[in-house]
Design a protein around this motif. Sequence first.
Motif, PDB file in Angstrom:
ATOM      1  N   ALA B 159       0.898  -1.132   0.135  1.00 47.78           N
ATOM      2  CA  ALA B 159       0.100  -0.189  -0.100  1.00 47.78           C
ATOM      3  C   ALA B 159       0.972   1.404  -0.086  1.00 47.78           C
ATOM      4  CB  ALA B 159      -0.853   0.065   1.019  1.00 47.78           C
ATOM      5  N   ILE B 160       2.136   1.134   0.668  1.00 48.84           N
ATOM      6  CA  ILE B 160       2.904   2.597   0.804  1.00 48.84           C
ATOM      7  C   ILE B 160       3.610   2.694  -0.446  1.00 48.84           C
ATOM      8  CG2 ILE B 160       4.842   3.447   1.866  1.00 48.84           C
ATOM      9  CD1 ILE B 160       3.751   2.376   4.378  1.00 48.84           C
ATOM     10  N   ILE B 161       4.025   1.184  -1.152  1.00 47.83           N
ATOM     11  CA  ILE B 161       4.712   1.423  -2.418  1.00 47.83           C
ATOM     12  C   ILE B 161       4.004   1.864  -3.376  1.00 47.83           C
ATOM     13  CG2 ILE B 161       5.517  -0.090  -4.231  1.00 47.83           C
ATOM     14  CD1 ILE B 161       6.929  -1.809  -2.129  1.00 47.83           C
ATOM     15  N   ALA B 162       2.569   1.701  -3.538  1.00 47.50           N
ATOM     16  CA  ALA B 162       1.549   2.017  -4.490  1.00 47.50           C
ATOM     17  C   ALA B 162       1.651   3.811  -4.459  1.00 47.50           C
ATOM     18  CB  ALA B 162       0.052   1.746  -4.160  1.00 47.50           C
ATOM     19  N   THR B 163       1.698   4.161  -3.304  1.00 45.89           N
ATOM     20  CA  THR B 163       1.615   5.625  -3.018  1.00 45.89           C
ATOM     21  C   THR B 163       3.188   6.251  -3.616  1.00 45.89           C
ATOM     22  OG1 THR B 163       0.461   5.485  -0.944  1.00 45.89           O
ATOM     23  CG2 THR B 163       1.441   7.739  -1.288  1.00 45.89           C
ATOM     24  N   THR B 164       4.253   5.611  -3.264  1.00 47.24           N
ATOM     25  CA  THR B 164       5.406   6.140  -3.539  1.00 47.24           C
ATOM     26  C   THR B 164       5.467   6.141  -5.066  1.00 47.24           C
ATOM     27  OG1 THR B 164       6.469   3.987  -3.208  1.00 47.24           O
ATOM     28  CG2 THR B 164       6.783   5.614  -1.442  1.00 47.24           C
ATOM     29  N   VAL B 165       4.899   4.877  -5.639  1.00 43.58           N
ATOM     30  CA  VAL B 165       4.956   4.845  -7.140  1.00 43.58           C
ATOM     31  C   VAL B 165       4.202   5.927  -7.793  1.00 43.58           C
ATOM     32  CG1 VAL B 165       4.247   3.576  -9.158  1.00 43.58           C
ATOM     33  CG2 VAL B 165       5.628   2.478  -7.310  1.00 43.58           C
ATOM     34  N   TRP B 166       3.027   6.072  -7.359  1.00 42.37           N
ATOM     35  CA  TRP B 166       2.005   7.246  -7.914  1.00 42.37           C
ATOM     36  C   TRP B 166       2.719   8.420  -7.801  1.00 42.37           C
ATOM     37  CZ3 TRP B 166       0.147  10.883  -4.537  1.00 42.37           C
ATOM     38  CH2 TRP B 166      -0.716  11.823  -5.140  1.00 42.37           C
ATOM     39  N   GLN B 167       3.303   8.803  -6.854  1.00 43.92           N
ATOM     40  CA  GLN B 167       4.038  10.082  -6.580  1.00 43.92           C
ATOM     41  C   GLN B 167       5.384  10.453  -7.252  1.00 43.92           C
ATOM     42  OE1 GLN B 167       4.942  11.213  -2.524  1.00 43.92           O
ATOM     43  NE2 GLN B 167       4.421  13.207  -2.997  1.00 43.92           N
ATOM     44  N   GLY B 168       5.964   9.299  -7.639  1.00 42.45           N
ATOM     45  CA  GLY B 168       7.198   9.367  -8.478  1.00 42.45           C
ATOM     46  C   GLY B 168       7.024   9.507  -9.844  1.00 42.45           C
ATOM     47  N   LEU B 169       5.845   9.139 -10.354  1.00 42.63           N
ATOM     48  CA  LEU B 169       5.559   9.108 -11.650  1.00 42.63           C
ATOM     49  C   LEU B 169       5.757  10.205 -12.363  1.00 42.63           C
ATOM     50  CD1 LEU B 169       2.283   6.899 -12.573  1.00 42.63           C
ATOM     51  CD2 LEU B 169       4.789   6.306 -12.826  1.00 42.63           C
ATOM     52  N   GLY B 170       5.267  11.382 -11.749  1.00 39.18           N
ATOM     53  CA  GLY B 170       5.427  12.676 -12.408  1.00 39.18           C
ATOM     54  C   GLY B 170       6.901  13.100 -12.940  1.00 39.18           C
ATOM     55  N   PHE B 171       7.731  12.808 -11.785  1.00 41.17           N
ATOM     56  CA  PHE B 171       9.058  13.013 -12.004  1.00 41.17           C
ATOM     57  C   PHE B 171       9.865  12.000 -13.372  1.00 41.17           C
ATOM     58  CE2 PHE B 171      13.320  10.854 -10.856  1.00 41.17           C
ATOM     59  CZ  PHE B 171      14.133  12.033 -11.198  1.00 41.17           C
ATOM     60  N   GLN B 172       9.210  10.577 -12.972  1.00 44.37           N
ATOM     61  CA  GLN B 172       9.912   9.968 -14.234  1.00 44.37           C
ATOM     62  C   GLN B 172       9.403  10.112 -15.545  1.00 44.37           C
ATOM     63  OE1 GLN B 172       8.826   6.592 -11.980  1.00 44.37           O
ATOM     64  NE2 GLN B 172      10.931   5.999 -11.426  1.00 44.37           N
ATOM     65  N   ILE B 173       8.209  10.570 -15.473  1.00 47.12           N
ATOM     66  CA  ILE B 173       7.500  10.750 -16.972  1.00 47.12           C
ATOM     67  C   ILE B 173       8.151  12.056 -17.572  1.00 47.12           C
ATOM     68  CG2 ILE B 173       5.669  11.847 -17.868  1.00 47.12           C
ATOM     69  CD1 ILE B 173       3.832  10.037 -16.050  1.00 47.12           C
ATOM     70  N   VAL B 174       8.531  13.087 -16.770  1.00 46.48           N
ATOM     71  CA  VAL B 174       9.184  14.278 -17.132  1.00 46.48           C
ATOM     72  C   VAL B 174      10.553  14.104 -17.523  1.00 46.48           C
ATOM     73  CG1 VAL B 174      10.316  16.447 -16.397  1.00 46.48           C
ATOM     74  CG2 VAL B 174       7.848  15.984 -15.909  1.00 46.48           C
ATOM     75  N   ILE B 175      11.299  13.095 -17.138  1.00 49.04           N
ATOM     76  CA  ILE B 175      12.733  12.634 -17.581  1.00 49.04           C
ATOM     77  C   ILE B 175      12.656  11.894 -18.723  1.00 49.04           C
ATOM     78  CG2 ILE B 175      14.815  11.301 -16.899  1.00 49.04           C
ATOM     79  CD1 ILE B 175      14.419  13.863 -14.883  1.00 49.04           C
ATOM     80  N   PHE B 176      11.713  10.906 -18.718  1.00 46.80           N
ATOM     81  CA  PHE B 176      11.340  10.082 -19.984  1.00 46.80           C
ATOM     82  C   PHE B 176      11.134  10.949 -21.195  1.00 46.80           C
ATOM     83  CE2 PHE B 176      11.001   5.886 -17.698  1.00 46.80           C
ATOM     84  CZ  PHE B 176      11.756   5.170 -18.520  1.00 46.80           C
ATOM     85  N   LEU B 177      10.351  11.962 -20.880  1.00 46.82           N
ATOM     86  CA  LEU B 177       9.818  12.970 -22.062  1.00 46.82           C
ATOM     87  C   LEU B 177      11.267  13.656 -22.402  1.00 46.82           C
ATOM     88  CD1 LEU B 177       6.579  14.446 -20.754  1.00 46.82           C
ATOM     89  CD2 LEU B 177       7.065  13.117 -22.768  1.00 46.82           C
ATOM     90  N   ALA B 178      11.920  14.121 -21.623  1.00 45.07           N
ATOM     91  CA  ALA B 178      13.224  14.927 -22.000  1.00 45.07           C
ATOM     92  C   ALA B 178      14.082  13.972 -22.804  1.00 45.07           C
ATOM     93  CB  ALA B 178      13.966  15.140 -20.596  1.00 45.07           C
ATOM     94  N   GLY B 179      14.164  12.720 -22.191  1.00 48.54           N
ATOM     95  CA  GLY B 179      14.930  11.589 -23.130  1.00 48.54           C
ATOM     96  C   GLY B 179      14.267  11.535 -24.359  1.00 48.54           C
ATOM     97  N   LEU B 180      13.199  11.404 -24.665  1.00 47.97           N
ATOM     98  CA  LEU B 180      12.392  10.994 -25.832  1.00 47.97           C
ATOM     99  C   LEU B 180      12.652  12.138 -26.543  1.00 47.97           C
ATOM    100  CD1 LEU B 180       9.250   9.280 -24.519  1.00 47.97           C
ATOM    101  CD2 LEU B 180      10.962   8.178 -25.976  1.00 47.97           C
ATOM    102  N   GLU B 181      12.406  13.139 -26.160  1.00 44.67           N
ATOM    103  CA  GLU B 181      12.564  14.654 -26.936  1.00 44.67           C
ATOM    104  C   GLU B 181      13.905  14.769 -27.538  1.00 44.67           C
ATOM    105  OE1 GLU B 181       9.980  15.991 -28.165  1.00 44.67           O
ATOM    106  OE2 GLU B 181       8.311  15.816 -26.616  1.00 44.67           O
ATOM    107  N   SER B 182      15.082  14.126 -26.895  1.00 46.08           N
ATOM    108  CA  SER B 182      16.257  14.560 -27.170  1.00 46.08           C
ATOM    109  C   SER B 182      16.545  13.547 -28.190  1.00 46.08           C
ATOM    110  CB  SER B 182      17.120  14.266 -25.934  1.00 46.08           C
ATOM    111  OG  SER B 182      16.995  15.279 -25.053  1.00 46.08           O
ATOM    112  N   ILE B 183      16.108  12.598 -28.614  1.00 44.19           N
ATOM    113  CA  ILE B 183      16.136  11.623 -29.768  1.00 44.19           C
ATOM    114  C   ILE B 183      16.235  12.363 -31.052  1.00 44.19           C
ATOM    115  CG2 ILE B 183      15.534   9.545 -30.880  1.00 44.19           C
ATOM    116  CD1 ILE B 183      14.757   8.340 -28.296  1.00 44.19           C
ATOM    117  N   PRO B 184      17.323  12.409 -31.575  1.00 40.95           N
ATOM    118  CA  PRO B 184      17.195  13.592 -33.185  1.00 40.95           C
ATOM    119  C   PRO B 184      16.283  12.828 -33.855  1.00 40.95           C
ATOM    120  CG  PRO B 184      19.496  12.827 -32.491  1.00 40.95           C
ATOM    121  CD  PRO B 184      18.720  12.042 -31.542  1.00 40.95           C
TER     122      PRO B 184
END
Lengths: 304, 297, 455
Positions: B159-184
């Motif tokens: 139950a606690i992990i679900a919360t931490t995953v939920w909360q960390g998603l925003g961070f990871q999504i932004v980093i992934f987006l930055a990575g995806l957008e950097s692909i020429p």
Amino acid sequence: MTSESLPHAQPDAVMDQKGTTRQAASTVVQKKDWRRPVARFLLYLILLIGGLGMVFPFVWMVASSLKDASDIYSLSLIPPDPTLGNYREVLNETPFARWFFNSLVVALITTASVAFFDSLVGYVLAKFRFPGRTVIFLLMLSTLMVPTEMLVIPWFVMSINLGWTDSYWGIMFPGVISAFGIFLMRQFFMGVPNDLIDAARIDGFSEFRIFWKIALPLVKPALAALCIFTFLGNWNAYIWPLIVVRSEEMRTLPVGIAFFSSEAGSAFHLIMAAAAMATIPVIIVFVIFQRQIIKGIALTGVKG
Amino acid sequence: MRLTLERRKWIWAYLFLAVPLIFFLSIRIGPTLFAFWMSLHEWDPIALDRPFIGLENYREVFDDEVFWKAFRNTWIYVVVGVPAGLLFSLVVALGLQRLIRFVGFYRVLYFIPYITSLVAVGWVWRWMYTPNGVFNDVLSRLGLPQSGFLGDPGTAIYAIIATTVWQGLGFQIVIFLAGLESIPGDYLDAASVDGASGWQTFRDIVMPLLNPTIVFLVVTGVISNLQVFTQIRSMSSAGTGGPLDSTISVVLYVYQAAFQSLPSEMGYAAAMMVVLFVVILLITVVQLKFLSRGAYD
Amino acid sequence: MSKSRFKTSDTSINRRTALKYGAGAAGAAALAGRGWSAAAQEATPAASAGFDLSGMEVSGDVTIEYWQYEFESKTTLVEELITQFNEANPGITVRQRNFPYDDFRQQVAAAVQAGEGPDVLNVFYGWIPAYVQQQFLQPLSQDAFPHDVIESEYFPMVQAARVGEEYYALPTAVRTLGLFVNNDLLEAAGVEPPTNWEETVEVAIATTQKDGDNFEVVGMTWDIGGQGHHWWRECLIRQNGLLPYSEDNREVFWSEPEGVEAFEWLAAFLLEHEVTQSGFQTDGATAFQNGAAALHVDGSYRVGAYTTNAPELNYSIVPLPGNVEQASFASFWANTITRNAAEGDKNIAAHKFISFLSSPDVMRQWTPATGELPALSALAEEEQFTSDEKLAPFIESLPFSYATFLVDEAALRQDVIDAFDQVILNGVDAATAVAEAEASTQERLDEYWAAIDEG
């Protein structure tokens, strides 16, 4: 597995996507044109539903902030008796504006400092070869592995001896360079082609200018992400500011908000109002910087 | 005498690194060594005497059942939390990247959990997990048995992990987006000209180019999950890592030893921290070696 | 392998520094738990005028720092009290500093390690023995605060502030536990507030409301981590005719049949009568505030929070229902002088400030503002307090309220929480769980006393 495992089955359909090349990264099957709007609609819909699930606690927070103290546990999303009283109470009874200003100063200066130093260090670690490179990288990275809780006492001793307590610098100093950002920037700088850098050297650019004018613009998306997270991290920092700050005037927002909790429970109506107000600048920072993450696509001119 | 290009680059590198190195040595490494020093003592910040006891604290750490319980739990936070977070965030980031309109709006939606105040998050999730809360309501509507969530030693950690995953998603999504957008874009253009399917492009072009991003997210994800603390303190029963130590993490245990136990067991806390530090360091080095082979050396 | 929450080794500094305080601590501990005797009630007909510190004067202007955790009504009041104090003592400036309750020890530890920190510190009574061992606290001057005055005029639980031959702290106010009763729910069920164990169970059963398996109203709140651990450890065990600890606080007796029975009586609310639920509305105080709980055990300081957050809640308070005996749990926050103010003007100023904070004048302002009870026994008898229907039951409980001897508050609380969780979640039988908790707490006590006895 459906047709996506048959690479050459639908060349035409893939060709159609040229206009929006980013879609190439998708796994959505696109057999016929009529499917595309449907798939797109579904994508929007699914992401919207997921997104609403994501914001639910936030919406609850805002809804609660509009409830009277006695309604705070009525678990409806619509306040039975909406009121701005909590906001008024927070603003009138605490130096909230001052706390807000303190947080802003701390977060902005720290973000600027981190953005500069972390990209520079990340760049050097990614693109220079020199003795000790790996050791220095691991040394910096290892600083992430010690929980802040264990460091606050030495920091506090240091602050007392140097007279940094109760000052902006005192709040900021542990965070003006972050190993986290160095690692992030290093990872992204590794993707910058060496040819570009060498070409600039031959053109007589100084090393700093190569970094600043050539390499840095290429990792704008990462830099934007770093700015967002550094701002946010410092905006929300609690453990250290709580210890180094002495006067009520120097509190940052999270420290100020913590004072709404006490032994006899927490004033959640006030906490929610204060937390909602504290969220606004972060959303603004995010909206501004996330555009930079889109613009990163402009670097298609890079040749490998 | 002229320096070779090679040597000149060395000098530049050290020049650029000078200020940050001084910073890290004095602000981070120094205090860390100080913590190591404390771990060799019966250290209590308030007491006047702090006798040197050698490795005694370490011997006790290895003998401490609760520490090992916390250690195992910490692994669960990592082994479940990190892959779950990566998977969800990658899928969402790929989806978000395909959007053409309302891009900003959608990104804000997914980023909001990350900026919602921790106090508010803990409070709302605890309500959602209560016996009469939203989740049990859904379970009973689906005709499924109710769950104790935070109150049940079998489910509390998830139950606690679900919360931490939920909360960390925003961070990871932004980093992934930055990575995806950097692909020429050229790479992708070339792939589609070659007639590659969506999946092929993803596997052969996007994934390899995304490798530095993934390395970053895995390493920072592991590090932050190994240090999970705040969510446990605000969500677990009685805030002490219960029920029955089922959610206690190493850092929470360290915190309890240093700041809640009376008299303070700061030296013991420091010893536990050093053990954790060594473990994280080893894992990180191994991860860097394996995940980014080639790019690393 | 051993189960541990921070057992220290034999080289423990605490043991060695404790030598100086040696035998005396035993005496203090023995006194700490004793109830309010009839003699104490009769001791002073009117509130004492306080202590005479006229012999102590500061030689020049001096500033002292006063640290107290955040409790809004207390911090606001202390600001005002400082102004009053300053008028009477123009040479002394007091600066108050506050921090959130949860971060108390981290704040103190960081400051002291850095060679700073408070001159006068407000601490929970249960932390005093440990802080004394750490040589952090200064004894109160016996000239300023004669022991016979403290022991005759204050409630006996205040003797928990004595370690060995010295007092290290004086409180402004004390607290007891009472039973909060939701009047509307009891009326709807046609029952009266309970006065003994049997009635408590009956009322809880009668007031519980369920929709299928879901509780809408719990008859009794379930919050072992809140006040529940005190309720069993210090109240229910005594009510059942057993002393939880030996007179000298060296031995734990919980696993005697009466202790186990008391444990089972409490656990039965959840396991047998099914009138409560763990985690219902997150915690007991919240459930009661929302009108979703009929009975709830809590301290008087909760009244203030309910007045603000639930002005329409119709509730009353009764003393904890007894069984063969009456008993409640007592506790207090008290003001101490740290080693930062060990001597000179600071020490004098600190004495004067503590004397002021423990004066009847301040107590008369303190109780209405905070809901805590006056620490001077004569003052608690004053009509303005006994006529307050919310305060009266707590005051009434004072004669049979006991301050548990705490060697490591958080760890001792964990022992009790774990015992209940073992029974409820793992199906362990009560006798085994109580024996385990007893063994764990006994071990902590042994360790503490071994340190004391080493000298």
